[in-house]
Design an enzyme around this catalytic site. Structure first.
Site, short mmCIF file in Angstrom:
data_model
loop_
_atom_site.label_atom_id
_atom_site.label_comp_id
_atom_site.label_asym_id
_atom_site.label_seq_id
_atom_site.Cartn_x
_atom_site.Cartn_y
_atom_site.Cartn_z
N ASP A 1 63.63 37.81 23.12
CA ASP A 1 63.39 36.51 22.47
C ASP A 1 64.74 35.82 22.33
O ASP A 1 65.66 36.35 21.70
CB ASP A 1 62.72 36.73 21.10
CG ASP A 1 62.22 35.42 20.48
OD1 ASP A 1 62.78 34.36 20.79
OD2 ASP A 1 61.28 35.48 19.68
N GLU A 5 60.47 33.72 25.55
CA GLU A 5 60.04 35.08 25.22
C GLU A 5 59.38 35.76 26.40
O GLU A 5 58.61 35.13 27.11
CB GLU A 5 58.98 34.97 24.13
CG GLU A 5 59.19 35.84 22.94
CD GLU A 5 58.26 35.41 21.84
OE1 GLU A 5 57.18 36.00 21.74
OE2 GLU A 5 58.59 34.45 21.11
P1 DGT Z 1 64.60 32.47 16.58
O1 DGT Z 1 63.81 33.09 17.68
O2 DGT Z 1 64.04 32.75 15.22
O3 DGT Z 1 66.07 32.76 16.65
O4 DGT Z 1 64.50 30.88 16.71
P2 DGT Z 1 63.77 29.97 17.79
O5 DGT Z 1 64.19 28.56 17.53
O6 DGT Z 1 64.06 30.45 19.19
O7 DGT Z 1 62.26 30.13 17.40
P3 DGT Z 1 61.00 30.56 18.26
O8 DGT Z 1 61.34 31.71 19.15
O9 DGT Z 1 59.89 30.76 17.29
O10 DGT Z 1 60.66 29.28 19.13
C1 DGT Z 1 61.26 28.98 20.38
C2 DGT Z 1 61.44 27.47 20.51
O11 DGT Z 1 60.18 26.81 20.35
C3 DGT Z 1 62.34 26.86 19.44
O12 DGT Z 1 63.71 26.90 19.79
C4 DGT Z 1 61.82 25.47 19.33
C5 DGT Z 1 60.34 25.59 19.62
N1 DGT Z 1 59.58 25.64 18.34
C6 DGT Z 1 59.39 26.69 17.53
N2 DGT Z 1 58.66 26.37 16.45
C7 DGT Z 1 58.36 25.05 16.59
C8 DGT Z 1 57.62 24.10 15.80
O13 DGT Z 1 57.09 24.41 14.73
N3 DGT Z 1 57.53 22.83 16.30
C9 DGT Z 1 58.12 22.45 17.51
N4 DGT Z 1 57.99 21.20 17.95
N5 DGT Z 1 58.83 23.31 18.25
C10 DGT Z 1 58.95 24.59 17.82
CA CA Z 2 63.42 32.53 19.88
CA CA Z 3 59.96 32.82 20.64
#
Ligand code: DGT
Ligand code: CA
Ligand code: CA
Length: 324
Positions: free
Chosen positions: A13, A115
């Protein structure tokens, strides 16, 4: 499950993905709070936060909150950066990283833009020590080639690998061997168990089931009575870290490879530059026993102009010379 069916699954991830992609192309924002916004366009700041880097998160910003709220939270940080989402760019980065992962394990299932699961049973011969080495190598390759960190979880199935990757972020590497599965899962609140939503969590809580250990030990018949013949046993199996779901290689419709030419290319250079791509694509098709009829090329110039050409041939091929 018998020993001969024992598997090793690696879950990757990417950390704070969209925000980290922005840090890569704008290195000067790296030590500032970075918030990626989905502007709805109604008023200047209406819309929601897509994601944020860990500095912004430590101050209370998270996915899904209104942009207005994020701005209020960061109002004492004049250097906070708010950027609109650039999905095309994140998807291009994602595609290159998925290629790196696919080259590590042909059995690869992409779950989302950031992922994927890799089945590395064969290449590790079932050895968790060599699985950890693969994880270290993959992390280094993604960092070297794309300047991005990711978190990796390794376990005997997708469920445990996923829980492992979620247990340590960012830049985590968590290995859970079959012997460690139950002790890893036991103390976690049931809501953290993959597949258990807030409703199920609440119902379990009312039955006195708070953590995974409570669920793993709970009477099977009572669970089936409360949740039905399908979900009841499923919940208990998940709490015991059992999951037979295979890593599903999706049918590839398109194979692609990208490179950056080291010098500005004239016609001759250009052909030399793309020759290795044709070779690589041809090799991969031959390994997988695939043939194609449609072959395309996309170039992006230093001024970011995009040009593309495609050709469809009559006889399916996987020959390097024909593709070239
Ligand atoms: P992490 O994995 O906790 O370090 O952080 P992220 O930002 O990679 O989170 P993840 O893996 O749940 O989601 C991957 C990408 O998907 C994230 O960079 C932006 C997008 N994303 C996640 N949650 C949301 C949301 O609630 N709304 C929108 N528009 N995009 C989202
Ligand atoms: Ca992520
Ligand atoms: Ca993810």
């Amino acid at each position: 499950m018998s020993a001969s069916e024992a598997r090793i699954i690696l879950a990757v991830d990417l950390d704070y993905f969209y925000a980290q992609c922005e840090e890569v192309r704008k290195p000067d924002i790296k030590n500032k709070p970075v918030v990626i916004c989905v502007f709805s366009g109604r008023t200047e700041d209406s819309g929601a936060v897509s994601t944020a880097n860990y500095l912004a998160r430590s101050m209370g910003v998270k996915s899904g909150i209104p942009i207005v709220l994020a701005k209020r939270i960061l109002s004492k940080n004049p250097d906070a950066v708010f950027l609109g989402m650039d999905r095309d760019y994140y998807e291009a980065v994602s595609e290159r990283i998925m290629e790196i992962l696919r080259s590590e394990a042909p059995k690869m299932e992409q779950m989302s833009v950031d992922e994927a699961y890799l089945d590395i049973t064969d290449s590790t011969r079932g050895d968790f020590v060599s699985a950890e080495k693969i994880a270290t190598r993959v992390k280094k390759e993604i960092l070297d080639k794309e300047q991005l960190t990711c978190s990796v979880g390794i376990g005997p199935n997708k469920l445990v690998a996923k829980m492992a990757v979620d247990s340590k972020k960012p830049n985590g590497l968590t290995v859970i061997t079959p012997n460690q599965v139950q002790s890893f899962l036991n103390p976690l609140p049931v809501g953290k168990l993959f597949g258990i939503g807030p409703k199920t969590e609440e119902k379990l809580g009312a039955m006195g089931i708070k953590n995974v250990e409570d669920l793993a030990k709970y009477d099977q018949e009572k669970l089936s009575f409360e949740f039905g013949k399908k979900l009841g046993p499923q919940l208990k199996r998940a709490a015991q870290g059992v999951d037979d779901d295979p890593v599903r290689e999706k049918e590839l419709e398109q194979l692609s490879r990208m490179i950056t030419l080291r010098h500005d290319a004239g016609k001759f250079d250009f052909a030399t530059g793309i020759a290795p791509l044709c070779k690589d694509i041809s090799n991969r098709m031959q390994t997988k026993g695939l043939f194609c009829r449609s072959i395309g090329i996309i170039t992006i110039t230093s001024e970011l102009k995009i040009k593309s050409r495609a050709k469809t041939i009559d006889v399916p091929t996987n020959s390097e010379a024909t593709i070239f």
